[in-house]
Motif scaffolding. Structure first.
Motif, mmCIF file in Angstrom:
data_model
loop_
_atom_site.group_PDB
_atom_site.id
_atom_site.type_symbol
_atom_site.label_atom_id
_atom_site.label_comp_id
_atom_site.label_asym_id
_atom_site.label_seq_id
_atom_site.Cartn_x
_atom_site.Cartn_y
_atom_site.Cartn_z
ATOM 1 N N GLN A 5 54.097 29.697 49.739
ATOM 2 C CA GLN A 5 52.978 30.334 49.041
ATOM 3 C C GLN A 5 53.424 31.646 48.389
ATOM 4 O OE1 GLN A 5 49.953 30.758 52.013
ATOM 5 N NE2 GLN A 5 49.096 28.722 51.623
ATOM 6 N N SER A 6 54.205 32.408 49.078
ATOM 7 C CA SER A 6 54.682 33.676 48.554
ATOM 8 C C SER A 6 55.554 33.457 47.320
ATOM 9 C CB SER A 6 55.462 34.426 49.623
ATOM 10 O OG SER A 6 56.000 35.605 49.098
ATOM 11 N N ARG A 7 56.420 32.446 47.378
ATOM 12 C CA ARG A 7 57.292 32.135 46.251
ATOM 13 C C ARG A 7 56.452 31.708 45.043
ATOM 14 N NH1 ARG A 7 60.749 29.220 48.774
ATOM 15 N NH2 ARG A 7 59.687 27.229 48.499
ATOM 16 N N GLN A 8 55.465 30.824 45.262
ATOM 17 C CA GLN A 8 54.611 30.379 44.174
ATOM 18 C C GLN A 8 53.820 31.549 43.589
ATOM 19 O OE1 GLN A 8 54.531 27.441 42.705
ATOM 20 N NE2 GLN A 8 56.152 26.726 44.060
ATOM 21 N N LYS A 9 53.353 32.449 44.456
ATOM 22 C CA LYS A 9 52.611 33.614 43.981
ATOM 23 C C LYS A 9 53.492 34.513 43.120
ATOM 24 C CE LYS A 9 49.801 37.513 45.586
ATOM 25 N NZ LYS A 9 50.124 38.298 44.466
ATOM 26 N N SER A 10 54.729 34.693 43.514
ATOM 27 C CA SER A 10 55.625 35.538 42.724
ATOM 28 C C SER A 10 55.904 34.904 41.362
ATOM 29 C CB SER A 10 56.922 35.797 43.485
ATOM 30 O OG SER A 10 57.677 34.613 43.597
ATOM 31 N N TYR A 11 56.049 33.569 41.307
ATOM 32 C CA TYR A 11 56.227 32.888 40.018
ATOM 33 C C TYR A 11 55.011 33.117 39.121
ATOM 34 C CZ TYR A 11 60.069 30.251 42.168
ATOM 35 O OH TYR A 11 61.224 29.872 42.787
ATOM 36 N N LYS A 14 54.677 36.820 37.776
ATOM 37 C CA LYS A 14 55.618 37.211 36.718
ATOM 38 C C LYS A 14 55.062 36.898 35.339
ATOM 39 C CE LYS A 14 59.980 36.795 39.182
ATOM 40 N NZ LYS A 14 61.210 36.023 39.320
ATOM 41 N N ARG A 15 54.369 35.775 35.224
ATOM 42 C CA ARG A 15 53.853 35.352 33.918
ATOM 43 C C ARG A 15 52.445 35.858 33.636
ATOM 44 N NH1 ARG A 15 56.619 30.806 31.624
ATOM 45 N NH2 ARG A 15 58.352 30.233 32.955
ATOM 46 N N ARG A 16 51.782 36.361 34.627
ATOM 47 C CA ARG A 16 50.394 36.787 34.472
ATOM 48 C C ARG A 16 50.324 38.135 33.763
ATOM 49 N NH1 ARG A 16 45.331 36.144 37.474
ATOM 50 N NH2 ARG A 16 44.153 38.059 37.187
ATOM 51 N N LYS A 17 49.382 38.248 32.856
ATOM 52 C CA LYS A 17 49.121 39.531 32.213
ATOM 53 C C LYS A 17 47.622 39.794 32.288
ATOM 54 C CE LYS A 17 49.035 37.431 27.661
ATOM 55 N NZ LYS A 17 49.568 37.401 26.357
ATOM 56 N N ASN A 18 47.278 40.976 32.652
ATOM 57 C CA ASN A 18 45.870 41.340 32.762
ATOM 58 C C ASN A 18 45.301 41.559 31.375
ATOM 59 O OD1 ASN A 18 45.894 41.257 35.544
ATOM 60 N ND2 ASN A 18 46.554 43.400 35.718
ATOM 61 N N LEU A 19 44.173 40.902 31.103
ATOM 62 C CA LEU A 19 43.508 41.056 29.815
ATOM 63 C C LEU A 19 42.473 42.160 29.908
ATOM 64 C CD1 LEU A 19 42.879 37.388 28.692
ATOM 65 C CD2 LEU A 19 44.551 38.984 27.806
ATOM 66 N N GLU A 20 42.496 43.049 28.965
ATOM 67 C CA GLU A 20 41.487 44.091 28.871
ATOM 68 C C GLU A 20 41.083 44.219 27.418
ATOM 69 O OE1 GLU A 20 41.986 47.848 30.652
ATOM 70 O OE2 GLU A 20 42.730 47.042 32.542
ATOM 71 N N PHE A 21 39.798 44.382 27.212
ATOM 72 C CA PHE A 21 39.264 44.532 25.867
ATOM 73 C C PHE A 21 38.514 45.847 25.784
ATOM 74 C CE2 PHE A 21 39.184 39.905 26.762
ATOM 75 C CZ PHE A 21 40.119 39.507 25.829
ATOM 76 N N GLN A 22 38.397 46.364 24.590
ATOM 77 C CA GLN A 22 37.651 47.592 24.336
ATOM 78 C C GLN A 22 36.332 47.235 23.663
ATOM 79 O OE1 GLN A 22 38.902 50.432 25.459
ATOM 80 N NE2 GLN A 22 40.721 49.322 26.131
#
Length: 176
Positions: A5-11, A14-22
């Motif tokens: 689970q930890s390995r999958q979470k780290s994968y 790495k690719r996740r980016k937080n979306l924020e809008f104004q």
């Protein structure tokens, strides 16, 4: 199990980016059958996956935004999770110029008869109808239709060489 689970979470992280809008940004709205948007649009096979762009009015929480919906989607709640939104990047090719056609309140527009190109007679069971091929012009490109000669003579006598008349503005209403 925890190591996996930890390995999958780290994968994933790495690719996740937080979306924020104004406030004032424009976003596309995801259309899915599980959200209310898919049901509001009467979801079909070829319905687009995203609709919009819509303007963000305000940030409601850490991951929720309120957007300005058109009146056709007024039955939906206007607050959406960030996963249902995609950033809109302005592109001048997205702007569609409308034609210079002026449409009236009864959804008609004017075309002008330019000339008569041809004449023919159509034989029905017991009678013969004289038809003329009329070239129409106006705000749109030229179009050609076959019209009844007697009606055209009554409406536009100036188009026929046998009857001399003053030049007037001709009008033909086309329903959209």
């Amino acid at each position: 199990m925890r190591a996996s689970q930890s390995r999958q979470k780290s994968y994933h992280d790495k690719r996740r980016k937080n979306l924020e809008f104004q406030e004032g940004d424009h976003v596309f709205l995801r259309v899915t059958p599980t959200t209310g948007v898919g049901r509001a649009l009467k979801m079909r096979k070829l319905t687009p996956r995203f609709i919009g762009p819509y303007q963000i009015l305000k940030r409601v929480g850490n991951v929720a935004y309120q957007i300005a919906l058109p009146p056709s989607l007024s039955n939906l709640h206007s607050v959406f999770h960030v996963s249902q939104l995609r950033k809109y990047i302005f592109d001048p090719s997205h702007v569609i110029e409308s034609d210079k056609v002026q449409i009236k309140e009864n959804l008609t527009f004017e075309t002008l008869p330019l000339r008569i190109e041809d004449q023919k007679s159509k034989e029905l069971r017991g009678k013969t109808i004289s038809l003329v091929k009329v070239v129409w012009g106006g705000a749109t490109s030229e179009s050609v239709t076959w019209e009844v000669e007697s009606q055209m003579r009554d409406s536009y006598p100036e188009l026929f060489p046998s009857v001399l008349g003053s030049a007037t503005v001709f009008r033909r209403d086309i329903f959209i």
